[in-house]
Scaffold this active site. Structure first.
Site, PDB file in Angstrom:
ATOM      1  CB  ILE A 189       3.457 -35.606 -54.909  1.00  0.00           C
ATOM      2  CG1 ILE A 189       2.610 -36.694 -54.234  1.00  0.00           C
ATOM      3  CG2 ILE A 189       3.044 -34.229 -54.415  1.00  0.00           C
ATOM      4  CD1 ILE A 189       2.770 -36.798 -52.745  1.00  0.00           C
ATOM      5  N   GLY A 190       1.907 -34.185 -57.642  1.00  0.00           N
ATOM      6  CA  GLY A 190       0.610 -33.735 -58.147  1.00  0.00           C
ATOM      7  C   GLY A 190       0.757 -32.875 -59.385  1.00  0.00           C
ATOM      8  N   GLY A 191       1.977 -32.887 -59.935  1.00  0.00           N
ATOM      9  CA  GLY A 191       2.283 -32.036 -61.084  1.00  0.00           C
ATOM     10  C   GLY A 191       3.496 -31.173 -60.837  1.00  0.00           C
ATOM     11  CB  SER A 192       5.851 -31.014 -57.970  1.00  0.00           C
ATOM     12  OG  SER A 192       4.886 -30.715 -57.006  1.00  0.00           O
ATOM     13  CG  MET A 246       8.883 -29.195 -51.328  1.00  0.00           C
ATOM     14  SD  MET A 246      10.038 -30.370 -52.043  1.00  0.00           S
ATOM     15  CE  MET A 246       9.476 -31.918 -51.382  1.00  0.00           C
ATOM     16  CB  SER A 259       7.067 -28.287 -55.129  1.00  0.00           C
ATOM     17  OG  SER A 259       7.321 -29.632 -55.471  1.00  0.00           O
ATOM     18  CB  SER A 260      10.265 -28.847 -59.753  1.00  0.00           C
ATOM     19  OG  SER A 260      10.003 -30.084 -59.156  1.00  0.00           O
ATOM     20  CE  LYS A 282      10.742 -29.911 -55.736  1.00  0.00           C
ATOM     21  NZ  LYS A 282       9.555 -30.671 -56.170  1.00  0.00           N
TER      22      LYS A 282
END
Length: 582
Positions: A239-242, A192, A218-219, A143
Protein backbone atom coordinates in the site's frame (compact mmCIF):
# COMPACT_ATOMS: atom_id res chain seq x y z
CA UNK A 1 -22.86 10.83 31.72
CA UNK A 2 -21.28 8.13 33.89
CA UNK A 3 -20.58 4.87 32.03
CA UNK A 4 -21.28 1.38 33.35
CA UNK A 5 -17.51 0.74 33.72
CA UNK A 6 -17.11 3.98 35.68
CA UNK A 7 -20.05 3.05 37.93
CA UNK A 8 -18.50 -0.38 38.57
CA UNK A 9 -15.16 1.22 39.36
CA UNK A 10 -16.75 3.65 41.83
CA UNK A 11 -18.55 0.77 43.56
CA UNK A 12 -15.34 -1.24 43.84
CA UNK A 13 -13.53 1.79 45.27
CA UNK A 14 -16.28 2.28 47.87
CA UNK A 15 -16.24 -1.37 48.95
CA UNK A 16 -12.47 -1.79 49.08
CA UNK A 17 -11.37 1.61 50.22
CA UNK A 18 -8.86 1.90 47.38
CA UNK A 19 -8.62 5.05 45.26
CA UNK A 20 -9.86 5.08 41.65
CA UNK A 21 -6.24 5.53 40.51
CA UNK A 22 -5.14 2.42 42.36
CA UNK A 23 -8.00 0.36 40.90
CA UNK A 24 -7.19 1.68 37.42
CA UNK A 25 -3.56 0.65 37.75
CA UNK A 26 -4.67 -2.77 39.01
CA UNK A 27 -6.99 -3.20 36.03
CA UNK A 28 -4.19 -2.17 33.69
CA UNK A 29 -1.84 -4.67 35.30
CA UNK A 30 -4.40 -7.47 34.98
CA UNK A 31 -5.08 -6.57 31.35
CA UNK A 32 -1.33 -6.53 30.62
CA UNK A 33 -0.94 -10.00 32.14
CA UNK A 34 -3.85 -11.30 30.06
CA UNK A 35 -2.26 -9.94 26.87
CA UNK A 36 1.11 -11.48 27.72
CA UNK A 37 -0.57 -14.85 28.37
CA UNK A 38 -2.25 -14.72 24.96
CA UNK A 39 1.05 -13.89 23.31
CA UNK A 40 2.81 -16.72 25.15
CA UNK A 41 0.14 -19.20 24.01
CA UNK A 42 0.49 -18.00 20.41
CA UNK A 43 4.28 -18.29 20.57
CA UNK A 44 4.06 -21.79 22.05
CA UNK A 45 1.64 -22.75 19.28
CA UNK A 46 4.12 -21.55 16.68
CA UNK A 47 6.85 -23.66 18.26
CA UNK A 48 4.55 -26.68 18.05
CA UNK A 49 3.81 -26.19 14.34
CA UNK A 50 7.49 -25.60 13.58
CA UNK A 51 8.12 -28.87 15.38
CA UNK A 52 5.58 -30.53 13.06
CA UNK A 53 7.45 -29.02 10.15
CA UNK A 54 10.71 -30.57 11.37
CA UNK A 55 9.01 -33.94 11.73
CA UNK A 56 7.63 -33.66 8.19
CA UNK A 57 11.11 -32.89 6.86
CA UNK A 58 12.58 -35.97 8.56
CA UNK A 59 9.80 -38.21 7.27
CA UNK A 60 9.76 -36.89 3.70
CA UNK A 61 13.55 -36.84 3.38
CA UNK A 62 13.73 -40.47 4.53
CA UNK A 63 11.12 -41.48 1.93
CA UNK A 64 12.52 -39.27 -0.86
CA UNK A 65 16.23 -38.69 -0.18
CA UNK A 66 18.10 -35.91 -2.01
CA UNK A 67 21.81 -36.20 -2.74
CA UNK A 68 22.48 -32.45 -2.95
CA UNK A 69 19.94 -30.00 -1.54
CA UNK A 70 21.75 -27.04 -3.09
CA UNK A 71 21.15 -28.41 -6.58
CA UNK A 72 17.39 -28.15 -6.02
CA UNK A 73 17.62 -24.75 -4.36
CA UNK A 74 19.56 -23.44 -7.38
CA UNK A 75 16.81 -24.33 -9.87
CA UNK A 76 14.59 -21.64 -11.38
CA UNK A 77 10.82 -22.12 -11.29
CA UNK A 78 10.56 -23.24 -14.94
CA UNK A 79 13.39 -25.76 -14.39
CA UNK A 80 11.98 -26.97 -11.08
CA UNK A 81 8.43 -27.38 -12.38
CA UNK A 82 9.64 -29.11 -15.56
CA UNK A 83 11.69 -31.63 -13.58
CA UNK A 84 8.71 -32.35 -11.32
CA UNK A 85 6.50 -32.92 -14.37
CA UNK A 86 8.94 -35.24 -16.18
CA UNK A 87 9.65 -37.23 -13.01
CA UNK A 88 13.37 -36.43 -12.68
CA UNK A 89 12.47 -34.76 -9.38
CA UNK A 90 9.59 -35.70 -7.10
CA UNK A 91 7.52 -32.88 -5.59
CA UNK A 92 8.27 -34.44 -2.20
CA UNK A 93 12.00 -33.88 -2.75
CA UNK A 94 11.43 -30.24 -3.61
CA UNK A 95 9.05 -29.65 -0.73
CA UNK A 96 11.22 -31.13 2.02
CA UNK A 97 14.28 -29.35 0.59
CA UNK A 98 12.60 -25.95 0.90
CA UNK A 99 11.05 -26.85 4.24
CA UNK A 100 14.48 -27.75 5.62
CA UNK A 101 16.02 -24.57 4.24
CA UNK A 102 13.15 -22.45 5.59
CA UNK A 103 13.65 -23.91 9.06
CA UNK A 104 17.37 -23.11 8.95
CA UNK A 105 16.70 -19.59 7.71
CA UNK A 106 14.01 -19.02 10.34
CA UNK A 107 16.35 -20.09 13.12
CA UNK A 108 18.64 -17.24 12.07
CA UNK A 109 16.19 -14.55 10.94
CA UNK A 110 12.82 -15.29 12.63
CA UNK A 111 10.80 -14.84 9.45
CA UNK A 112 8.29 -17.76 9.53
CA UNK A 113 5.08 -17.34 11.55
CA UNK A 114 3.23 -20.52 10.64
CA UNK A 115 3.67 -23.90 8.96
CA UNK A 116 0.88 -25.13 6.69
CA UNK A 117 0.78 -28.92 7.22
CA UNK A 118 -1.98 -29.10 4.59
CA UNK A 119 0.85 -28.77 2.06
CA UNK A 120 1.26 -32.55 2.04
CA UNK A 121 -2.40 -33.08 1.12
CA UNK A 122 -1.99 -30.48 -1.64
CA UNK A 123 1.08 -32.34 -2.88
CA UNK A 124 -0.84 -35.61 -3.12
CA UNK A 125 -3.69 -33.83 -4.87
CA UNK A 126 -1.57 -32.27 -7.63
CA UNK A 127 0.18 -35.57 -8.33
CA UNK A 128 -3.17 -37.14 -9.30
CA UNK A 129 -4.22 -34.36 -11.66
CA UNK A 130 -3.80 -34.47 -15.43
CA UNK A 131 -3.48 -30.70 -15.75
CA UNK A 132 -0.34 -30.01 -13.74
CA UNK A 133 -0.40 -26.19 -13.95
CA UNK A 134 2.31 -23.57 -14.51
CA UNK A 135 3.58 -23.83 -10.92
CA UNK A 136 3.47 -27.61 -10.53
CA UNK A 137 5.47 -28.73 -7.52
CA UNK A 138 6.61 -25.22 -6.56
CA UNK A 139 6.66 -24.52 -2.78
CA UNK A 140 5.17 -21.06 -2.11
CA UNK A 141 5.42 -18.80 0.94
CA UNK A 142 2.61 -16.40 1.88
CA UNK A 143 2.64 -13.13 3.75
CA UNK A 144 0.83 -13.53 7.06
CA UNK A 145 -2.23 -11.52 5.96
CA UNK A 146 -3.26 -14.00 3.23
CA UNK A 147 -6.19 -16.13 4.34
CA UNK A 148 -5.44 -19.85 4.48
CA UNK A 149 -8.23 -22.08 5.74
CA UNK A 150 -7.76 -23.08 9.37
CA UNK A 151 -4.97 -20.57 10.04
CA UNK A 152 -4.86 -17.09 11.61
CA UNK A 153 -3.99 -13.85 9.84
CA UNK A 154 -3.14 -11.73 12.86
CA UNK A 155 -1.23 -8.78 11.37
CA UNK A 156 0.74 -9.04 14.62
CA UNK A 157 -2.31 -7.92 16.62
CA UNK A 158 -3.89 -9.64 19.63
CA UNK A 159 -7.40 -8.82 18.36
CA UNK A 160 -6.92 -11.20 15.41
CA UNK A 161 -5.55 -14.17 17.37
CA UNK A 162 -7.59 -17.38 17.37
CA UNK A 163 -9.66 -16.31 14.35
CA UNK A 164 -8.72 -18.89 11.71
CA UNK A 165 -9.85 -18.30 8.13
CA UNK A 166 -12.87 -20.32 7.04
CA UNK A 167 -11.62 -20.53 3.45
CA UNK A 168 -8.54 -19.82 1.36
CA UNK A 169 -8.10 -16.43 -0.28
CA UNK A 170 -8.80 -16.41 -4.03
CA UNK A 171 -5.08 -16.12 -4.79
CA UNK A 172 -4.28 -19.16 -2.64
CA UNK A 173 -7.00 -21.09 -4.45
CA UNK A 174 -5.51 -20.11 -7.83
CA UNK A 175 -1.99 -21.01 -6.72
CA UNK A 176 -3.23 -24.47 -5.76
CA UNK A 177 -5.05 -24.83 -9.10
CA UNK A 178 -1.76 -24.02 -10.83
CA UNK A 179 -0.01 -26.81 -8.92
CA UNK A 180 1.80 -24.71 -6.32
CA UNK A 181 2.26 -25.89 -2.73
CA UNK A 182 1.85 -23.14 -0.09
CA UNK A 183 3.87 -24.31 2.92
CA UNK A 184 4.60 -21.37 5.28
CA UNK A 185 3.35 -17.93 6.25
CA UNK A 186 5.78 -15.11 6.99
CA UNK A 187 6.23 -12.26 9.42
CA UNK A 188 4.94 -8.68 9.22
CA UNK A 189 5.14 -5.48 11.26
CA UNK A 190 2.33 -4.96 13.75
CA UNK A 191 -0.72 -3.51 11.89
CA UNK A 192 1.28 -3.66 8.62
CA UNK A 193 1.37 0.17 8.39
CA UNK A 194 5.13 0.28 8.85
CA UNK A 195 8.10 -0.73 6.74
CA UNK A 196 10.05 -2.32 9.57
CA UNK A 197 9.27 -5.95 10.51
CA UNK A 198 8.46 -6.56 14.17
CA UNK A 199 5.40 -7.33 16.29
CA UNK A 200 4.75 -8.45 19.89
CA UNK A 201 3.44 -11.89 18.88
CA UNK A 202 6.13 -13.21 16.55
CA UNK A 203 9.01 -10.85 17.34
CA UNK A 204 11.50 -9.19 15.02
CA UNK A 205 12.69 -10.40 11.62
CA UNK A 206 16.30 -9.64 10.67
CA UNK A 207 17.78 -8.70 7.31
CA UNK A 208 19.66 -11.77 6.00
CA UNK A 209 22.47 -9.58 4.63
CA UNK A 210 23.08 -7.57 7.81
CA UNK A 211 21.37 -8.35 11.10
CA UNK A 212 21.62 -4.73 12.22
CA UNK A 213 19.34 -3.74 9.36
CA UNK A 214 15.63 -4.29 8.84
CA UNK A 215 14.43 -6.50 5.98
CA UNK A 216 11.78 -3.84 5.36
CA UNK A 217 8.03 -4.16 5.48
CA UNK A 218 5.36 -4.88 5.53
CA UNK A 219 6.27 -7.97 3.44
CA UNK A 220 9.52 -8.21 5.40
CA UNK A 221 9.28 -11.87 6.36
CA UNK A 222 8.72 -12.80 2.72
CA UNK A 223 11.70 -10.82 1.47
CA UNK A 224 14.01 -12.17 4.19
CA UNK A 225 13.00 -15.80 3.59
CA UNK A 226 13.36 -15.54 -0.20
CA UNK A 227 16.66 -13.63 -0.09
CA UNK A 228 18.11 -16.28 2.26
CA UNK A 229 16.98 -19.14 -0.01
CA UNK A 230 14.13 -20.49 2.12
CA UNK A 231 11.49 -19.87 -0.54
CA UNK A 232 11.61 -19.58 -4.31
CA UNK A 233 8.46 -17.46 -4.64
CA UNK A 234 6.29 -15.52 -2.24
CA UNK A 235 3.14 -13.41 -2.26
CA UNK A 236 3.00 -10.05 -0.49
CA UNK A 237 0.87 -6.92 -0.37
CA UNK A 238 1.71 -3.27 -0.98
CA UNK A 239 0.00 0.00 0.00
CA UNK A 240 3.03 2.27 0.17
CA UNK A 241 5.94 0.11 -0.92
CA UNK A 242 5.32 -2.98 1.22
CA UNK A 243 6.48 -5.31 -1.57
CA UNK A 244 9.04 -3.01 -3.16
CA UNK A 245 10.81 -1.71 -0.04
CA UNK A 246 11.61 -5.14 1.48
CA UNK A 247 12.62 -6.39 -1.98
CA UNK A 248 14.98 -3.43 -2.28
CA UNK A 249 16.36 -3.89 1.25
CA UNK A 250 16.98 -7.63 0.77
CA UNK A 251 18.29 -7.55 -2.81
CA UNK A 252 15.47 -9.42 -4.57
CA UNK A 253 12.78 -8.54 -7.14
CA UNK A 254 9.28 -7.43 -6.21
CA UNK A 255 6.31 -6.35 -8.30
CA UNK A 256 3.17 -4.32 -7.46
CA UNK A 257 0.63 -4.70 -10.29
CA UNK A 258 -2.17 -2.30 -11.16
CA UNK A 259 -4.59 -2.27 -8.21
CA UNK A 260 -7.33 -4.54 -9.54
CA UNK A 261 -5.24 -6.80 -11.78
CA UNK A 262 -5.16 -9.57 -9.16
CA UNK A 263 -7.87 -10.57 -6.71
CA UNK A 264 -7.59 -9.24 -3.19
CA UNK A 265 -10.50 -11.29 -1.83
CA UNK A 266 -9.33 -13.00 1.34
CA UNK A 267 -6.30 -10.79 1.91
CA UNK A 268 -6.47 -8.76 5.12
CA UNK A 269 -5.84 -5.04 4.61
CA UNK A 270 -4.04 -2.59 6.87
CA UNK A 271 -6.46 0.20 5.83
CA UNK A 272 -9.86 -1.31 4.97
CA UNK A 273 -12.24 1.22 3.43
CA UNK A 274 -9.51 3.70 2.52
CA UNK A 275 -9.72 4.62 -1.19
CA UNK A 276 -7.24 7.44 -1.85
CA UNK A 277 -4.13 5.24 -1.96
CA UNK A 278 -4.40 1.90 -3.77
CA UNK A 279 -3.35 -1.34 -2.08
CA UNK A 280 -2.31 -4.34 -4.14
CA UNK A 281 -0.91 -7.85 -3.85
CA UNK A 282 1.99 -9.18 -5.89
CA UNK A 283 4.95 -11.57 -6.12
CA UNK A 284 8.46 -11.44 -4.64
CA UNK A 285 11.30 -13.61 -5.97
CA UNK A 286 15.03 -13.73 -6.54
CA UNK A 287 14.70 -13.01 -10.28
CA UNK A 288 12.31 -11.37 -12.74
CA UNK A 289 11.56 -14.62 -14.62
CA UNK A 290 10.01 -16.09 -11.47
CA UNK A 291 7.91 -12.96 -10.93
CA UNK A 292 6.74 -13.18 -14.56
CA UNK A 293 5.88 -16.88 -14.28
CA UNK A 294 3.83 -16.13 -11.18
CA UNK A 295 1.88 -13.42 -12.99
CA UNK A 296 1.28 -15.77 -15.94
CA UNK A 297 -0.08 -18.39 -13.57
CA UNK A 298 -2.33 -16.05 -11.60
CA UNK A 299 -3.85 -14.25 -14.60
CA UNK A 300 -5.95 -17.23 -15.55
CA UNK A 301 -9.59 -18.07 -16.21
CA UNK A 302 -9.99 -19.65 -12.76
CA UNK A 303 -9.13 -16.36 -11.03
CA UNK A 304 -11.53 -14.42 -13.24
CA UNK A 305 -14.30 -16.86 -12.32
CA UNK A 306 -13.52 -16.92 -8.59
CA UNK A 307 -13.49 -13.12 -8.48
CA UNK A 308 -15.65 -11.61 -11.27
CA UNK A 309 -14.71 -8.09 -10.10
CA UNK A 310 -11.22 -8.58 -11.58
CA UNK A 311 -11.00 -7.62 -15.28
CA UNK A 312 -10.51 -10.82 -17.35
CA UNK A 313 -7.15 -9.76 -18.79
CA UNK A 314 -4.77 -12.71 -19.30
CA UNK A 315 -1.02 -12.18 -19.37
CA UNK A 316 -0.02 -10.31 -22.55
CA UNK A 317 2.93 -12.29 -23.91
CA UNK A 318 3.25 -10.04 -26.97
CA UNK A 319 3.93 -6.96 -24.87
CA UNK A 320 6.31 -8.75 -22.49
CA UNK A 321 8.28 -10.47 -25.28
CA UNK A 322 8.53 -7.43 -27.57
CA UNK A 323 12.03 -6.28 -28.48
CA UNK A 324 11.15 -2.85 -29.84
CA UNK A 325 13.27 -0.03 -28.38
CA UNK A 326 11.51 1.87 -25.63
CA UNK A 327 11.29 5.55 -24.75
CA UNK A 328 12.09 5.52 -21.04
CA UNK A 329 11.71 8.45 -18.71
CA UNK A 330 14.00 8.78 -15.72
CA UNK A 331 14.54 10.91 -12.63
CA UNK A 332 17.02 10.53 -9.79
CA UNK A 333 15.21 12.50 -7.09
CA UNK A 334 11.64 13.26 -6.07
CA UNK A 335 12.55 16.50 -4.33
CA UNK A 336 11.25 15.27 -0.97
CA UNK A 337 13.64 12.54 0.11
CA UNK A 338 17.17 13.35 -1.03
CA UNK A 339 18.47 10.13 -2.61
CA UNK A 340 21.42 8.48 -0.94
CA UNK A 341 24.54 8.49 -3.12
CA UNK A 342 23.98 4.83 -4.03
CA UNK A 343 20.33 5.45 -4.97
CA UNK A 344 21.25 8.20 -7.40
CA UNK A 345 24.16 6.23 -8.86
CA UNK A 346 21.94 3.18 -9.38
CA UNK A 347 19.50 5.15 -11.55
CA UNK A 348 22.18 6.93 -13.59
CA UNK A 349 24.16 3.73 -14.23
CA UNK A 350 20.97 1.93 -15.28
CA UNK A 351 20.12 4.84 -17.58
CA UNK A 352 23.49 4.44 -19.31
CA UNK A 353 23.03 0.68 -19.72
CA UNK A 354 19.59 1.15 -21.28
CA UNK A 355 20.90 3.82 -23.66
CA UNK A 356 23.74 1.56 -24.74
CA UNK A 357 21.18 -1.17 -25.43
CA UNK A 358 19.36 1.10 -27.90
CA UNK A 359 16.59 2.60 -25.78
CA UNK A 360 15.83 6.32 -25.70
CA UNK A 361 16.13 7.90 -22.25
CA UNK A 362 14.49 11.24 -21.49
CA UNK A 363 14.46 13.28 -18.29
CA UNK A 364 11.06 13.22 -16.61
CA UNK A 365 9.76 15.08 -13.57
CA UNK A 366 6.50 13.87 -12.00
CA UNK A 367 4.18 16.80 -11.28
CA UNK A 368 4.00 18.43 -7.85
CA UNK A 369 5.31 15.45 -5.89
CA UNK A 370 5.39 17.29 -2.55
CA UNK A 371 1.70 18.22 -2.87
CA UNK A 372 0.91 14.65 -3.94
CA UNK A 373 2.64 13.07 -0.95
CA UNK A 374 1.50 15.40 1.82
CA UNK A 375 -1.87 16.75 0.63
CA UNK A 376 -3.10 13.64 -1.15
CA UNK A 377 -1.33 10.55 0.23
CA UNK A 378 -1.03 11.46 3.91
CA UNK A 379 -4.42 13.16 4.10
CA UNK A 380 -6.07 10.26 2.27
CA UNK A 381 -4.45 7.46 4.26
CA UNK A 382 -5.49 9.10 7.53
CA UNK A 383 -8.74 10.75 6.46
CA UNK A 384 -10.26 9.42 9.69
CA UNK A 385 -7.62 11.19 11.78
CA UNK A 386 -5.86 7.88 12.39
CA UNK A 387 -8.74 6.38 14.40
CA UNK A 388 -8.86 3.12 12.39
CA UNK A 389 -5.11 2.73 12.91
CA UNK A 390 -5.38 3.42 16.65
CA UNK A 391 -8.34 1.06 17.09
CA UNK A 392 -6.04 -1.85 16.18
CA UNK A 393 -4.00 -1.28 19.34
CA UNK A 394 -6.81 -1.18 21.87
CA UNK A 395 -6.11 -3.82 24.49
CA UNK A 396 -2.75 -4.63 22.90
CA UNK A 397 0.95 -4.02 23.43
CA UNK A 398 2.39 -1.48 20.98
CA UNK A 399 5.57 -2.72 19.34
CA UNK A 400 8.50 -0.30 19.95
CA UNK A 401 8.90 0.23 16.19
CA UNK A 402 5.41 1.79 16.03
CA UNK A 403 5.45 3.96 19.13
CA UNK A 404 6.31 7.13 17.18
CA UNK A 405 3.40 6.55 14.80
CA UNK A 406 0.91 5.62 17.54
CA UNK A 407 1.91 8.67 19.61
CA UNK A 408 1.49 11.02 16.64
CA UNK A 409 -1.96 9.71 15.73
CA UNK A 410 -3.03 9.74 19.38
CA UNK A 411 -2.62 13.52 19.64
CA UNK A 412 -6.04 15.27 19.64
CA UNK A 413 -6.96 16.96 16.37
CA UNK A 414 -6.97 20.48 17.87
CA UNK A 415 -3.50 19.94 19.31
CA UNK A 416 -2.20 18.64 15.95
CA UNK A 417 -3.38 21.92 14.40
CA UNK A 418 -1.63 23.92 17.10
CA UNK A 419 1.61 21.92 16.82
CA UNK A 420 1.58 22.31 13.05
CA UNK A 421 1.30 26.09 13.43
CA UNK A 422 4.04 26.29 16.07
CA UNK A 423 6.70 24.19 14.29
CA UNK A 424 6.01 25.46 10.74
CA UNK A 425 8.61 28.29 10.77
CA UNK A 426 11.40 25.92 11.83
CA UNK A 427 10.32 22.54 10.44
CA UNK A 428 7.88 23.12 7.53
CA UNK A 429 7.82 19.47 6.46
CA UNK A 430 7.05 18.25 9.97
CA UNK A 431 4.30 20.86 10.21
CA UNK A 432 2.77 19.79 6.91
CA UNK A 433 2.81 16.16 7.94
CA UNK A 434 1.13 16.86 11.30
CA UNK A 435 -1.47 19.07 9.60
CA UNK A 436 -2.44 16.34 7.15
CA UNK A 437 -2.86 13.56 9.73
CA UNK A 438 -5.59 15.61 11.44
CA UNK A 439 -8.17 13.95 9.23
CA UNK A 440 -10.86 15.12 6.80
CA UNK A 441 -13.79 16.88 8.46
CA UNK A 442 -16.79 15.81 6.40
CA UNK A 443 -18.01 13.44 3.71
CA UNK A 444 -18.18 16.43 1.33
CA UNK A 445 -14.50 17.18 2.00
CA UNK A 446 -13.64 13.51 1.48
CA UNK A 447 -15.39 13.47 -1.89
CA UNK A 448 -13.48 16.60 -2.86
CA UNK A 449 -10.28 14.89 -1.80
CA UNK A 450 -11.04 11.88 -4.01
CA UNK A 451 -11.66 14.30 -6.89
CA UNK A 452 -8.27 15.91 -6.27
CA UNK A 453 -6.57 12.49 -6.29
CA UNK A 454 -8.14 11.61 -9.64
CA UNK A 455 -7.23 15.03 -11.08
CA UNK A 456 -3.61 14.52 -10.02
CA UNK A 457 -3.55 11.06 -11.57
CA UNK A 458 -4.89 12.36 -14.88
CA UNK A 459 -2.40 15.23 -14.84
CA UNK A 460 0.42 12.71 -14.30
CA UNK A 461 -0.80 10.56 -17.20
CA UNK A 462 -1.16 13.59 -19.51
CA UNK A 463 2.40 14.70 -18.78
CA UNK A 464 3.65 11.14 -19.37
CA UNK A 465 1.87 10.90 -22.73
CA UNK A 466 2.96 14.37 -23.79
CA UNK A 467 6.58 13.21 -23.57
CA UNK A 468 5.84 10.00 -25.45
CA UNK A 469 7.17 7.81 -22.65
CA UNK A 470 6.64 4.04 -22.50
CA UNK A 471 7.94 3.49 -18.97
CA UNK A 472 10.04 5.09 -16.23
CA UNK A 473 13.06 4.21 -14.11
CA UNK A 474 13.52 6.03 -10.82
CA UNK A 475 14.92 5.50 -7.32
CA UNK A 476 13.55 3.23 -4.63
CA UNK A 477 14.65 3.74 -1.03
CA UNK A 478 18.00 1.94 -0.61
CA UNK A 479 20.03 0.56 1.12
CA UNK A 480 18.27 -1.18 4.02
CA UNK A 481 17.60 1.05 7.01
CA UNK A 482 18.87 0.26 10.50
CA UNK A 483 16.40 -1.52 12.77
CA UNK A 484 13.83 0.76 14.39
CA UNK A 485 14.15 3.68 11.97
CA UNK A 486 11.30 3.15 9.44
CA UNK A 487 8.64 4.22 11.94
CA UNK A 488 10.57 7.44 12.55
CA UNK A 489 11.18 8.31 8.87
CA UNK A 490 7.87 7.49 7.22
CA UNK A 491 8.42 10.29 4.70
CA UNK A 492 11.27 8.31 3.11
CA UNK A 493 8.66 6.00 1.53
CA UNK A 494 7.84 8.86 -0.87
CA UNK A 495 9.51 7.13 -3.86
CA UNK A 496 7.28 4.08 -3.60
CA UNK A 497 3.98 5.40 -2.27
CA UNK A 498 3.62 7.86 -5.16
CA UNK A 499 2.79 4.92 -7.43
CA UNK A 500 0.13 3.62 -5.04
CA UNK A 501 -1.51 7.05 -5.20
CA UNK A 502 -1.65 7.11 -9.02
CA UNK A 503 -2.10 3.32 -9.23
CA UNK A 504 0.70 2.60 -11.71
CA UNK A 505 2.29 -0.88 -11.84
CA UNK A 506 5.82 -0.75 -10.47
CA UNK A 507 8.57 -3.15 -9.55
CA UNK A 508 12.11 -3.16 -8.21
CA UNK A 509 15.27 -4.86 -9.45
CA UNK A 510 18.62 -4.91 -7.58
CA UNK A 511 21.33 -3.34 -9.76
CA UNK A 512 24.33 -2.55 -7.55
CA UNK A 513 25.68 -2.48 -4.00
CA UNK A 514 26.84 0.29 -1.69
CA UNK A 515 30.49 1.18 -2.27
CA UNK A 516 33.05 2.84 -0.02
CA UNK A 517 32.57 6.01 -2.08
CA UNK A 518 28.81 5.86 -1.49
CA UNK A 519 29.38 5.40 2.23
CA UNK A 520 31.74 8.36 2.28
CA UNK A 521 29.09 10.44 0.51
CA UNK A 522 26.53 9.64 3.20
CA UNK A 523 28.72 11.49 5.72
CA UNK A 524 27.88 14.79 4.02
CA UNK A 525 24.20 13.91 3.52
CA UNK A 526 21.96 16.73 4.73
CA UNK A 527 18.68 16.18 2.91
CA UNK A 528 16.50 18.83 1.32
CA UNK A 529 14.81 20.04 4.52
CA UNK A 530 17.67 19.56 7.00
CA UNK A 531 15.09 18.55 9.57
CA UNK A 532 14.75 15.64 12.00
CA UNK A 533 13.61 13.26 9.23
CA UNK A 534 16.73 13.98 7.17
CA UNK A 535 18.99 13.53 10.20
CA UNK A 536 17.37 10.23 11.12
CA UNK A 537 17.55 8.93 7.53
CA UNK A 538 21.28 9.70 7.44
CA UNK A 539 21.75 7.61 10.58
CA UNK A 540 19.54 4.82 9.22
CA UNK A 541 21.48 4.29 5.96
CA UNK A 542 24.98 4.58 7.43
CA UNK A 543 27.30 1.55 7.72
CA UNK A 544 25.88 -0.15 4.63
CA UNK A 545 28.87 -1.06 2.45
CA UNK A 546 28.03 -4.11 0.33
CA UNK A 547 24.25 -3.94 0.82
CA UNK A 548 22.07 -4.08 -2.31
CA UNK A 549 20.64 -1.05 -4.09
CA UNK A 550 17.70 -1.29 -6.49
CA UNK A 551 15.95 0.80 -9.11
CA UNK A 552 12.20 1.11 -9.59
CA UNK A 553 10.52 0.45 -12.94
CA UNK A 554 7.09 1.96 -13.63
CA UNK A 555 4.44 1.80 -16.38
CA UNK A 556 0.97 3.23 -16.94
CA UNK A 557 -2.11 1.51 -15.44
CA UNK A 558 -2.86 -1.92 -16.94
CA UNK A 559 0.54 -1.95 -18.69
CA UNK A 560 1.85 -4.48 -16.14
CA UNK A 561 3.57 -6.60 -18.80
CA UNK A 562 5.45 -3.55 -20.09
CA UNK A 563 6.69 -2.84 -16.57
CA UNK A 564 7.82 -6.46 -16.25
CA UNK A 565 9.54 -6.24 -19.63
CA UNK A 566 11.53 -3.21 -18.44
CA UNK A 567 12.38 -5.01 -15.20
CA UNK A 568 13.69 -7.97 -17.21
CA UNK A 569 15.70 -5.66 -19.47
CA UNK A 570 17.28 -3.95 -16.46
CA UNK A 571 18.10 -7.30 -14.85
CA UNK A 572 19.66 -8.69 -18.05
CA UNK A 573 21.80 -5.60 -18.71
CA UNK A 574 22.93 -5.45 -15.08
CA UNK A 575 23.93 -9.13 -15.17
CA UNK A 576 25.95 -8.58 -18.36
CA UNK A 577 27.75 -5.64 -16.78
CA UNK A 578 28.60 -7.66 -13.68
CA UNK A 579 29.99 -10.51 -15.82
CA UNK A 580 32.25 -8.03 -17.63
CA UNK A 581 33.51 -6.49 -14.40
CA UNK A 582 36.99 -7.65 -13.31
Amino acid sequence: MVTRDQTTLLAVCTLTGFSAGTIFLLQRCIRGNQIRKKIKVAQERREVVLGLMKEAVIRLSAQHPVVDLEDILALSIPELSCKCKDGSLSPEMVLHTYMRKALDVNAELNCVTDFLPECEAQLEHIKKRKNKGLLFGVPISLKENFYYKGHDSTMGLIMHLNSPATKDSVIVQVLKIQGAIPFVKTNIPQSMLNYDCSNPIFGRTLNPLNHKKTPGGSSGGEAALIAAGGSILGLGSDIGGSIRLPSSFCGICGFKPTANRLSKLGVKSSSPGQKSVSAMIGPLARDVDTVVQCMRALLCEEMFQLDPSVPPLPFNEEVFSSSRPLCIGYYDTDGITMPTPSMKRAVLETKTLLEEAGHKLVAFTPPLIDDAIFDLVVKGLFADGGSTFLDKFKGDIVDPTLKAQVTTHGIPSWLKGLLSFVVKPVYPRVARLIKNVKGIRSVKDLWEHHEEVEAYRQNFIALWKMQGIDAIICPILSPALAIGYPGKVTTAASYSILYNLVDFPSGVVPVTTVTKEDEEGVKSYEGYYKDIYDKLLKQAVSDSIGLPVAVQCVALPWQDELCLRLMKEVETLTSKRLRKSP
